[in-house]
Write a protein that holds these residues in place. Structure first.
Motif, mmCIF file in Angstrom:
data_model
loop_
_atom_site.group_PDB
_atom_site.id
_atom_site.type_symbol
_atom_site.label_atom_id
_atom_site.label_comp_id
_atom_site.label_asym_id
_atom_site.label_seq_id
_atom_site.Cartn_x
_atom_site.Cartn_y
_atom_site.Cartn_z
ATOM 1 N N GLU A 54 7.873 -81.517 -27.906
ATOM 2 C CA GLU A 54 8.330 -80.160 -27.636
ATOM 3 C C GLU A 54 8.630 -79.959 -26.153
ATOM 4 O O GLU A 54 9.614 -79.304 -25.797
ATOM 5 N N ASN A 55 7.782 -80.534 -25.284
ATOM 6 C CA ASN A 55 8.026 -80.404 -23.849
ATOM 7 C C ASN A 55 9.343 -81.056 -23.451
ATOM 8 O O ASN A 55 10.091 -80.527 -22.627
ATOM 9 N N GLY A 56 9.635 -82.207 -24.055
ATOM 10 C CA GLY A 56 10.883 -82.887 -23.749
ATOM 11 C C GLY A 56 12.103 -82.101 -24.202
ATOM 12 O O GLY A 56 13.123 -82.062 -23.513
ATOM 13 N N VAL A 57 12.003 -81.465 -25.360
ATOM 14 C CA VAL A 57 13.123 -80.663 -25.857
ATOM 15 C C VAL A 57 13.366 -79.468 -24.951
ATOM 16 O O VAL A 57 14.516 -79.122 -24.649
ATOM 17 N N VAL A 58 12.286 -78.824 -24.510
ATOM 18 C CA VAL A 58 12.437 -77.673 -23.595
ATOM 19 C C VAL A 58 13.073 -78.126 -22.286
ATOM 20 O O VAL A 58 13.979 -77.454 -21.753
ATOM 21 N N PHE A 59 12.612 -79.268 -21.764
ATOM 22 C CA PHE A 59 13.190 -79.783 -20.510
ATOM 23 C C PHE A 59 14.682 -80.070 -20.683
ATOM 24 O O PHE A 59 15.499 -79.707 -19.832
ATOM 25 N N THR A 60 15.051 -80.728 -21.780
ATOM 26 C CA THR A 60 16.449 -81.054 -22.026
ATOM 27 C C THR A 60 17.294 -79.788 -22.163
ATOM 28 O O THR A 60 18.428 -79.713 -21.677
ATOM 29 N N THR A 61 16.729 -78.782 -22.833
ATOM 30 C CA THR A 61 17.455 -77.520 -23.021
ATOM 31 C C THR A 61 17.765 -76.856 -21.686
ATOM 32 O O THR A 61 18.894 -76.405 -21.438
ATOM 33 N N LEU A 62 16.781 -76.809 -20.814
ATOM 34 C CA LEU A 62 16.989 -76.181 -19.510
ATOM 35 C C LEU A 62 17.888 -77.032 -18.623
ATOM 36 O O LEU A 62 18.701 -76.493 -17.861
#
Length: 224
Positions: A54-62
């Motif tokens: 989940e942290n990686g997805v949030v980072f990629t999104t931003l």
């Protein structure tokens, strides 16, 4: 005459972009710790460790926000109409702000494929176990869709329809979690909170989608 009205046309566009940037900056500040943990994997190209968390997805999104803004600019320039910026921002915004959350909600758990699907159909029973962070996250899942969809599609420009859109999309997600045995609980409370998040976001953008609905009404009346 056209020169005097151009600043007025640019104002809603600048407000929308400013709100999007401020919202993303605030979200990045709140989750800066987990983002710093995920950044090395994403930047090194370890996509399984990046997009599988989940942290990686949030980072990629931003991190891909600048690319989405460039896409908005390209689409608006290609269309060239008076409402091109609003339409382009709505299209890109609802995709960019919704797909990552869908990805996270459909991530399989450790017992995926082994644990049978679980249902929780008693309203408000799971709200206590969600906690403030869980409730906030569930409010955000379809918030971008609720905010931008009625700006893009005049048929969705009403609060009940935005609420129905959020609830319908959430039901599809919960059904998929159950059908594919993703080791997640398909809860009616998730549907309630997801739909509420879409409605609140839709109400926040009401000024802009009401203007679009009125424009379509005027055009339809003129054609009749």
């Amino acid at each position: 005459m056209n020169r005097s009205t151009s600043p007025q046309r640019r104002t809603p566009r600048l407000v929308l972009v400013g709100l999007a940037v401020l919202g993303l900056a605030g979200a990045a500040y709140l989750v800066r710790g987990p983002l710093l943990m995920a950044a090395p994997m994403c930047l090194d190209g370890r996509w399984r460790g990046c997009l599988g968390t989940e942290n990686g997805v949030v980072f990629t999104t931003l991190a891909t926000v600048p690319l989405s803004l460039v896409l908005v600019w390209l689409l608006a320039r290609r269309r060239g109409s008076a409402s091109a910026w609003r339409t382009s921002l709505a299209e890109v915004g609802m995709v960019h702000g919704t797909v990552p959350f869908l990805w996270m909600t459909l991530m399989p758990g450790e017992g995926a494929g082994l644990v049978p699907g679980r249902l929780s159909l008693v309203p408000f029973r799971d709200l206590v176990t969600m906690g403030p962070l869980g409730i906030f996250a569930n409010l955000l899942i379809f918030a971008a869709l609720g905010f931008f969809a009625p700006m893009r599609f005049a048929a969705l420009a009403s609060a009940p329809r935005v609420l129905a859109l959020g609830a319908g999309c959430s039901i599809l997600v919960e059904t998929a979690q159950y059908a594919f045995q993703l080791d997640r609980v398909s809860s009616v409370d998730d549907v309630l909170v997801n739909a509420t998040g879409a409605l609140l976001a839709g109400l926040a953008s009401r000024r802009w989608w009401r203007a679009r609905a009125e424009e379509h009404g005027v055009v339809a009346a003129a054609r009749a």
